[in-house]
Enzyme design. Structure first.
Site, PDB file in Angstrom:
ATOM      1  N   ARG A 196      24.682 -14.401 -20.554  1.00  0.00           N
ATOM      2  CA  ARG A 196      25.451 -13.720 -21.614  1.00  0.00           C
ATOM      3  C   ARG A 196      25.155 -14.433 -22.922  1.00  0.00           C
ATOM      4  O   ARG A 196      25.758 -15.441 -23.249  1.00  0.00           O
ATOM      5  CB  ARG A 196      26.945 -13.792 -21.281  1.00  0.00           C
ATOM      6  CG  ARG A 196      27.845 -13.142 -22.331  1.00  0.00           C
ATOM      7  CD  ARG A 196      29.291 -13.181 -21.866  1.00  0.00           C
ATOM      8  NE  ARG A 196      30.218 -12.615 -22.831  1.00  0.00           N
ATOM      9  CZ  ARG A 196      30.752 -13.318 -23.842  1.00  0.00           C
ATOM     10  NH1 ARG A 196      30.428 -14.613 -24.019  1.00  0.00           N
ATOM     11  NH2 ARG A 196      31.604 -12.750 -24.662  1.00  0.00           N
ATOM     12  N   LYS A 225      35.834 -15.858 -25.885  1.00  0.00           N
ATOM     13  CA  LYS A 225      35.578 -14.502 -26.414  1.00  0.00           C
ATOM     14  C   LYS A 225      36.733 -14.211 -27.352  1.00  0.00           C
ATOM     15  O   LYS A 225      37.892 -14.208 -26.935  1.00  0.00           O
ATOM     16  CB  LYS A 225      35.538 -13.486 -25.279  1.00  0.00           C
ATOM     17  CG  LYS A 225      35.292 -12.033 -25.717  1.00  0.00           C
ATOM     18  CD  LYS A 225      35.185 -11.133 -24.484  1.00  0.00           C
ATOM     19  CE  LYS A 225      35.368  -9.663 -24.787  1.00  0.00           C
ATOM     20  NZ  LYS A 225      34.174  -8.981 -25.258  1.00  0.00           N
ATOM     21  N   SER A 285      33.396  -4.009 -17.337  1.00  0.00           N
ATOM     22  CA  SER A 285      34.670  -4.619 -17.778  1.00  0.00           C
ATOM     23  C   SER A 285      35.713  -3.520 -17.847  1.00  0.00           C
ATOM     24  O   SER A 285      35.469  -2.461 -18.424  1.00  0.00           O
ATOM     25  CB  SER A 285      34.515  -5.223 -19.172  1.00  0.00           C
ATOM     26  OG  SER A 285      33.573  -6.254 -19.129  1.00  0.00           O
TER      27      SER A 285
HETATM   28  C1  LIG Z   1      33.525 -12.741 -21.486  1.00  0.00           C
HETATM   29  C2  LIG Z   1      34.997 -12.693 -21.389  1.00  0.00           C
HETATM   30  N1  LIG Z   1      35.667 -11.515 -21.177  1.00  0.00           N
HETATM   31  C3  LIG Z   1      36.992 -11.637 -21.110  1.00  0.00           C
HETATM   32  S1  LIG Z   1      37.439 -13.282 -21.345  1.00  0.00           S
HETATM   33  C4  LIG Z   1      35.812 -13.798 -21.506  1.00  0.00           C
HETATM   34  C5  LIG Z   1      35.446 -15.223 -21.760  1.00  0.00           C
HETATM   35  C6  LIG Z   1      35.692 -16.076 -20.566  1.00  0.00           C
HETATM   36  O1  LIG Z   1      35.292 -17.376 -20.881  1.00  0.00           O
HETATM   37  P1  LIG Z   1      36.056 -18.661 -20.325  1.00  0.00           P
HETATM   38  O2  LIG Z   1      35.793 -18.723 -18.856  1.00  0.00           O
HETATM   39  O3  LIG Z   1      35.406 -19.782 -21.088  1.00  0.00           O
HETATM   40  O4  LIG Z   1      37.505 -18.480 -20.663  1.00  0.00           O
HETATM   41  C1  LIG Z   2      33.255  -9.336 -20.311  1.00  0.00           C
HETATM   42  C2  LIG Z   2      32.985  -9.600 -19.015  1.00  0.00           C
HETATM   43  C3  LIG Z   2      33.929  -9.351 -17.980  1.00  0.00           C
HETATM   44  N1  LIG Z   2      33.627  -9.640 -16.715  1.00  0.00           N
HETATM   45  C4  LIG Z   2      32.425 -10.171 -16.377  1.00  0.00           C
HETATM   46  C5  LIG Z   2      32.141 -10.477 -14.945  1.00  0.00           C
HETATM   47  N2  LIG Z   2      31.482 -10.423 -17.305  1.00  0.00           N
HETATM   48  C6  LIG Z   2      31.687 -10.171 -18.609  1.00  0.00           C
HETATM   49  N3  LIG Z   2      30.776 -10.413 -19.469  1.00  0.00           N
END
Ligand SMILES: Cc1ncsc1CCOP(=O)(O)O
Ligand SMILES: C=C1C=NC(C)=NC1=N
Length: 215
Positions: A46, A146, A117
């Site tokens: 990502r 995020k 998602s």
């Molecule tokens: C990509 C994404 N989508 C919802 S929360 C998130 C970030 C999760 O990152 P972390 O595990 O560092 O909280």
């Molecule tokens: C936003 C996201 C939510 N869920 C997963 C598995 N990946 C992502 N990049």
């Protein structure tokens, strides 16, 4: 090969590590190798946000990380970037609601793993019809990774989905650590998806191992 079956996918979702070059101050290749040693079951590339790589640099890093996953038979999923996923023959693609509609994506990626998602029942039902293989639900807990997330939802949405008899494989995401992973699984998730808890751990291997123990 055909589409992956749900039971095999459930096992893969247990410790779903997500990382891009902006998620660690260390060398991402090193971090991925250590995470694999610690027992992650699935990896998602990502490359997003402030300072993310673009173009050739992004493709080069993707290929390097894919090679590391292949050496350990860990499936390699790409976030958002369908062209990249097809170009390097990734094992799957994860898309958000703001990306191309899942039906179109499914047509383009054939039998590759497709993750979506999800934030509502309607989105879930549409994604099932479109041929999604798993759902990412979150943010479960507060996260700094995020910034533009929908409100923190706790594990309630996972429980609602399971109460409604939705059996599609689900991975929770957002602020998940070894300490709270158990509650995400108890709520009915098949696995946990983490960025910070592994990519910024003092010992990446220990962090992955800790998470694996708790799911
Ligand atoms: C990509 C994404 N989508 C919802 S929360 C998130 C970030 C999760 O990152 P972390 O595990 O560092 O909280
Ligand atoms: C936003 C996201 C939510 N869920 C997963 C598995 N990946 C992502 N990049």
């Amino acid at each position: 090969m055909g589409r992956i079956n749900s039971e095999e996918l459930r096992d893969l979702l247990k410790v779903y590590f997500i990382m891009g070059s902006t998620n660690t101050a260390k060398n991402p290749e090193e971090v991925l190798k250590e995470a694999i040693n610690g027992g992650i079951t699935l990896f998602q590339f990502r490359e997003k946000g402030e300072g993310a790589l673009k173009g050739d640099e992004k493709y080069a890093l993707a290929r390097q990380l894919q090679k590391i996953c292949r050496a350990s038979s860990i499936p390699f999923i790409v976030n958002d970037d369908l062209e990249l996923a097809m170009e390097i023959d990734a094992d799957g693609l994860h898309i958000g609601q703001e990306d191309e509609p899942a039906e179109r994506v499914r047509e383009k990626i054939g039998d590759k793993i497709l993750g979506v998602s999800i934030h509502t029942i309607d989105e879930a039902e549409a994604a099932i019809r479109a041929g999604a293989d798993y759902f990412g639900l979150g943010p479960i807990f507060p996260t700094n990774t995020k910034t533009d997330t929908t409100p923190v939802q706790g594990t309630s949405l996972i429980q609602v989905f399971r109460k409604r008899g939705i059996t599609v494989p689900i991975v929770g995401i957002g602020g998940i650590t070894a300490q709270n992973a158990g509650t995400v699984m108890k709520a009915g998730a098949d696995g946990v998806s983490v960025i910070t808890a592994i990519s910024q751990a003092i010992s990446v291997t220990d962090a992955a191992r800790e998470l694996r123990k708790n799911v």
